[in-house]
Write an enzyme that holds these catalytic residues in place. Structure first.
Site, PDB file in Angstrom:
ATOM      1  N   LYS A   1     -25.794  -3.076  -5.066  1.00 47.34           N
ATOM      2  CA  LYS A   1     -25.664  -3.651  -3.731  1.00 47.34           C
ATOM      3  C   LYS A   1     -24.181  -3.909  -3.454  1.00 47.34           C
ATOM      4  O   LYS A   1     -23.476  -4.487  -4.283  1.00 47.34           O
ATOM      5  CB  LYS A   1     -26.433  -4.966  -3.641  1.00 47.34           C
ATOM      6  CG  LYS A   1     -26.656  -5.465  -2.229  1.00 47.34           C
ATOM      7  CD  LYS A   1     -27.605  -4.557  -1.455  1.00 47.34           C
ATOM      8  CE  LYS A   1     -28.849  -5.246  -0.963  1.00 47.34           C
ATOM      9  NZ  LYS A   1     -29.868  -4.329  -0.485  1.00 47.34           N
TER      10      LYS A   1
ATOM     11  N   THR B   1     -31.807  -3.203  -5.399  1.00 43.11           N
ATOM     12  CA  THR B   1     -30.522  -3.792  -5.016  1.00 43.11           C
ATOM     13  C   THR B   1     -30.752  -5.116  -4.292  1.00 43.11           C
ATOM     14  O   THR B   1     -29.895  -5.989  -4.311  1.00 43.11           O
ATOM     15  CB  THR B   1     -29.718  -2.817  -4.131  1.00 43.11           C
ATOM     16  OG1 THR B   1     -30.419  -2.583  -2.911  1.00 43.11           O
ATOM     17  CG2 THR B   1     -29.494  -1.495  -4.845  1.00 43.11           C
ATOM     18  N   ASP B   2     -31.914  -5.271  -3.698  1.00 45.67           N
ATOM     19  CA  ASP B   2     -32.255  -6.547  -3.073  1.00 45.67           C
ATOM     20  C   ASP B   2     -32.306  -7.668  -4.116  1.00 45.67           C
ATOM     21  O   ASP B   2     -31.873  -8.798  -3.847  1.00 45.67           O
ATOM     22  CB  ASP B   2     -33.606  -6.425  -2.355  1.00 45.67           C
ATOM     23  CG  ASP B   2     -33.955  -7.673  -1.564  1.00 45.67           C
ATOM     24  OD1 ASP B   2     -33.353  -7.873  -0.500  1.00 45.67           O
ATOM     25  OD2 ASP B   2     -34.804  -8.452  -2.026  1.00 45.67           O
TER      26      ASP B   2
ATOM     27  N   PHE C   1      18.748   4.511   0.311  1.00 50.34           N
ATOM     28  CA  PHE C   1      18.062   5.729  -0.126  1.00 50.34           C
ATOM     29  C   PHE C   1      19.016   6.898   0.052  1.00 50.34           C
ATOM     30  O   PHE C   1      19.297   7.322   1.164  1.00 50.34           O
ATOM     31  CB  PHE C   1      16.762   5.958   0.662  1.00 50.34           C
ATOM     32  CG  PHE C   1      15.929   7.091   0.122  1.00 50.34           C
ATOM     33  CD1 PHE C   1      15.508   7.101  -1.209  1.00 50.34           C
ATOM     34  CD2 PHE C   1      15.559   8.160   0.934  1.00 50.34           C
ATOM     35  CE1 PHE C   1      14.739   8.151  -1.704  1.00 50.34           C
ATOM     36  CE2 PHE C   1      14.794   9.208   0.433  1.00 50.34           C
ATOM     37  CZ  PHE C   1      14.379   9.195  -0.881  1.00 50.34           C
TER      38      PHE C   1
ATOM     39  N   ARG D   1      18.704   0.015   4.884  1.00 56.33           N
ATOM     40  CA  ARG D   1      17.489   0.254   5.671  1.00 56.33           C
ATOM     41  C   ARG D   1      16.534  -0.913   5.492  1.00 56.33           C
ATOM     42  O   ARG D   1      16.681  -1.722   4.578  1.00 56.33           O
ATOM     43  CB  ARG D   1      16.813   1.571   5.267  1.00 56.33           C
ATOM     44  CG  ARG D   1      16.319   1.594   3.847  1.00 56.33           C
ATOM     45  CD  ARG D   1      15.469   2.853   3.542  1.00 56.33           C
ATOM     46  NE  ARG D   1      14.970   2.819   2.174  1.00 56.33           N
ATOM     47  CZ  ARG D   1      14.103   3.671   1.658  1.00 56.33           C
ATOM     48  NH1 ARG D   1      13.643   4.674   2.383  1.00 56.33           N
ATOM     49  NH2 ARG D   1      13.684   3.553   0.407  1.00 56.33           N
TER      50      ARG D   1
ATOM     51  N   GLN E   1      10.245   3.477  -5.451  1.00 55.76           N
ATOM     52  CA  GLN E   1       9.756   3.606  -6.826  1.00 55.76           C
ATOM     53  C   GLN E   1      10.428   2.568  -7.725  1.00 55.76           C
ATOM     54  O   GLN E   1       9.779   1.982  -8.601  1.00 55.76           O
ATOM     55  CB  GLN E   1      10.051   5.006  -7.385  1.00 55.76           C
ATOM     56  CG  GLN E   1       9.100   6.099  -6.906  1.00 55.76           C
ATOM     57  CD  GLN E   1       9.627   6.826  -5.685  1.00 55.76           C
ATOM     58  OE1 GLN E   1      10.356   6.247  -4.864  1.00 55.76           O
ATOM     59  NE2 GLN E   1       9.258   8.083  -5.545  1.00 55.76           N
TER      60      GLN E   1
ATOM     61  N   ASN F   1       5.012   3.137   2.172  1.00 58.21           N
ATOM     62  CA  ASN F   1       6.346   2.888   2.724  1.00 58.21           C
ATOM     63  C   ASN F   1       6.223   2.828   4.246  1.00 58.21           C
ATOM     64  O   ASN F   1       6.157   3.860   4.909  1.00 58.21           O
ATOM     65  CB  ASN F   1       7.298   4.011   2.290  1.00 58.21           C
ATOM     66  CG  ASN F   1       8.751   3.664   2.543  1.00 58.21           C
ATOM     67  OD1 ASN F   1       9.048   2.714   3.259  1.00 58.21           O
ATOM     68  ND2 ASN F   1       9.660   4.432   1.968  1.00 58.21           N
TER      69      ASN F   1
ATOM     70  N   HIS G   1       7.522   2.809   7.379  1.00 57.90           N
ATOM     71  CA  HIS G   1       8.838   3.153   7.903  1.00 57.90           C
ATOM     72  C   HIS G   1       9.191   2.338   9.148  1.00 57.90           C
ATOM     73  O   HIS G   1       8.396   2.232  10.082  1.00 57.90           O
ATOM     74  CB  HIS G   1       8.893   4.643   8.254  1.00 57.90           C
ATOM     75  CG  HIS G   1       8.541   5.532   7.115  1.00 57.90           C
ATOM     76  ND1 HIS G   1       9.179   5.481   5.896  1.00 57.90           N
ATOM     77  CD2 HIS G   1       7.608   6.508   6.985  1.00 57.90           C
ATOM     78  CE1 HIS G   1       8.652   6.386   5.077  1.00 57.90           C
ATOM     79  NE2 HIS G   1       7.702   7.027   5.708  1.00 57.90           N
TER      80      HIS G   1
END
Lengths: 308, 308, 308, 308
Positions: free
Chosen positions: D10, D55-56, D175, D192, D235, D261, D263
């Site tokens: 469930k 599942t009940d 970067f 950035r 990274q 990322n 941007h």
């Protein structure tokens, strides 16, 4: 500390490719994701990016390849891209390219007033017959693929599939004879609604040139098996669906299915003096059952990294 | 302090109605919302609930009415409910009932392998031809209605519509000759992709017994006008769509359209030595243009509270 | 056919403004929507765009104004934009500018390990104390405003508000003495969980220079009234919340609230030999009650087009 | 055909547990998913449900356990449930229990008008200080755990984590020095915005009795490392975050991070005669970079089935 498995790339690149065949246009509407892995220790440990092709360049590549090679079938497009990244970048040992395709019908040239979307497309996204340049999004399912290409072994794997295929049987489903424990209150039933939203992925034995026809066969087998199985449990239906796809698609060797059991509860109308012989249901959202399973051909080759 | 306009009710009641016609089942899959208003000052000011029918009772009513009356067309079902709440509760002067309908196709009895959803349903949700009890969700649009019933004036209003109808013209759209100011950098174009996700609502002149056929006509007119209009602006297309619906559907007197301009930007591939004559597009999410407008028949009666 | 009310503009312009105060940065993170109306018959009827400032130019204006004027409070920014569009374009008679603001906390400079987001921002989005340029999204609510400026009348209206403020009282809520009909099965209760996700909008009497403090007061009043009201119905709580905001914020004259009743059902554990004195609940999604209402100050001026 | 790996259970059981400590209430608000596997061939092949606990019943168990055992920490609750299912059902060999926890603050008793949510909760969901029974949803992140218990090996694994922790550095990110190919147009940058929405999961070496404190430490370490790392690539930031968590949390041996990322593009305002020294950004939705990676302690034990 040790750096474990890692990969990076650009996700959700929304590329639409129009092909103009005189007055008849064709459309492929895709969402592409790229993930690359390889010699990436330096960038993690020191921030040295010498081995890192920017994800922006990956995005550019997807658009440029759509122009240069077109998008015939999404699996072919993904294979082209995966090989390109591995073959052109020494630092990249493996590429994973995933594509989702959104399907469109043509709007009938003469008259759209039948409300029925005549001129519906097949698995190739558009249909050769019909005319024009006007389209309407069709169906609720998304066609998918995930392709891997590994440089050192020169091995490619292709998994195709779909998500969002919502199906319902209004009878022909039972559930009884189940295990019971001290927390069990569910009563067995001989007739219930069975509804699910199919998420399925199937593995190809090898690359081939019939991905479009293969998709249509697999989708059709899923529908036929769901409709044609008198169900004693959703697991039984799942297995029947998986077997049917493999039986009808010799090019496939494995299928994985994830089937939420979208419960439709029969509403108790007795307080209002009404019976309810499976006619009125409450469609519940949460919680739901979730049935997951795989079926393999007897001679299925090793999956390798196909499912990563 | 003054209590201003108010209403209350149960939202998102998910009711599924199966009708068994011997071996052929029919399905209506709906989401119903009820909102009641009237003599409700006491509950706001002091918490005295004597005038308040619980929203739980409203939910029960929806399920019981689905059993007793069926759901032929969502507008009819909504009218039944709205009248019931106003007529049976002195404290309730007006009821608003909104219904969304999710559409299903039949899974073909013989063979689902054509991948094309043969046996697609019309606007009535299911099709008389074909057999069986197996269905697959179809289309991407949702059929809608909003109904009001006012007790003191004994007046009902009916607005029908749809959401989620996504359409695209791959050519036949221009945009130039626009106003320019110091912040304008956009360049005029003689050929662009025009894509939108139609949200439309149309007002009926009166109750009638052809809501299903009316929906099919209106949907068809929207598609035909979108496809058939050479567009100089999305506003022009909107107006053409609105006029076409009113022209083809004499039972309607007003339509309101909300059209997001889903921009498809031509990707600049020149840095890679490639041209791009409207073949490869980036489908952007945000921001988007949003064009909203109404069209009325010359003799449209007063809308009253129809749009509340 | 007649062209009815219409407007157009750019929606969901996601602009982030960083202000560098030596080493301490401030962030305003907004989603801006513009809608213009005026002499727009020609573009609808013939596609003549001479009166149409492209939505692309509107987007550029938002970014340029963020640079030139900063974004002190979202209401001020919206007013600047609305006046600009109306004043600079003869064809535009009225502008509607809506802004959503997403709130950020500072990540504490010394140590983030308290897990408690010390240095939380007030209603101005950032806090003067603390240092640095590192932020974490805070809260679940979104601050909103909708501003109109009308050229012919030179009138501006300002509505502020919030969405997504989710609150819960685990006791202090009753529901009984309600109307009952043949479809009523709900049993009265003297103790229940009351949970809702507040959507509220409040109208300012006029422009002023304390929008940030006003927002903090209104948000605080909503929380205090929700927590402090022993509730006999959600309508009573709604009215108490509205009154409290107007009492504590003399600059406001009207508030509109939309409160979904997020039902928390007491689970019946008797089959398992367990009592459940309001300790274990199932939080249901759908359906839910929906309570909507307005409160006005006795001397509230006419709203005009403020709520359009 | 062969039946491959499978499991069922469930999903999305929404349980809210209120603990009444005299006048001070505590709340745990969770979404629980159960998946069981074992001797399940028969149900797939023939629909024989003898091995299948409904599942009940699983849902009922979650509610009953919440009453009997309370929910101190989600990991403890998940372990109790996983052991129960395996130990009480011979057909079930392994259980996977996943919990999401939604966090709440107390609404200050005296005055909510500071807009700052004083009385914010720590990782235990509620705070001992403060009074009352009124809560407001806090933070944007969701605390998570995935627990496995395997019967034959009597082994349990515990993975904790979070999703939705959105963070941003407005400077301190560069970067450059990246690989370039024929599709590279990106220009290197020395400054950035770096923004991401952290999804992280960390593996515990063993069961212990400090899951709440462990969560607070790990969350704090993620924030501190994100804020404190001058980043040359996402990274590098990912690896720093992973190392910091393992350094500060000796009870953990592995962490996996998924960092989109998000941007933030500097808007070109030159056409309007404006500079833009990293002050005004367009926050893009799609596409985005996606950086995924794992960090392991040098002596991390084998993960077994912990990540399934």
């Amino acid at each position: 500390m040790l750096l474990g498995p890692n990969r990076y790339g650009k996700a959700e690149i929304r590329v639409v490719r129009i092909t103009r065949d005189a007055d008849v246009h064709h459309i492929k509407d895709c969402d592409v994701g790229v993930a690359l892995s390889g010699d990436m220790a330096a960038v993690h440990l020191t921030g040295d990016n010498a081995a890192v092709l920017p994800t922006d360049s990956q995005k550019n590549t997807v658009f440029a390849f759509a122009r240069k090679h077109g998008i015939a079938e999404i699996e072919e497009f993904a294979l082209l891209l995966a090989r390109h990244f591995v073959d052109s970048l020494p630092s990249v040992h493996r590429a994973r390219v995933a594509v989702e395709e959104y399907l469109w019908d043509r709007i009938p040239a003469g008259d759209g007033a039948d409300g029925a979307g005549a001129g519906r497309t097949g698995a190739d996204g558009t249909r050769a017959s019909g005319t024009g340049h006007s389209f309407v999004r069709s169906g609720r399912e998304t066609r998918t693929c995930v392709v891997h290409y590994d440089g050192p072994s020169e091995r490619a794997t292709v998994v195709s599939g779909l998500t969002g295929l919502t199906v319902l049987n209004s009878t022909g489903s039972e559930f009884h004879g189940f295990a019971e424990d001290e927390y069990t209150t569910l009563r067995p039933t001989r007739d219930r609604v069975l509804a699910t939203e199919v998420r399925a992925s199937w593995r190809h034995r090898a690359e081939h040139d019939g991905f479009g026809a293969s998709y249509a066969r697999a989708r059709g087998a899923l529908l036929a098996a769901f409709a044609g199985t008198h169900s004693l449990s959703l697991q039984q239906t799942l297995y029947a669906m998986g077997c049917r796809v493999l039986e009808e698609c010799g090019e496939l060797c494995e299928i994985r299915l994830s089937l939420p059991n979208r419960h439709h509860f029969t509403v108790d109308l007795e307080p209002f003096g009404l019976d309810n012989a499976n006619e009125v249901f409450f469609a519940a959202d949460r919680p739901y059952g979730l049935i997951e399973g795989a079926v393999l051909a007897d001679d299925a080759p090793d999956a390798g990294f196909a499912w990563e």
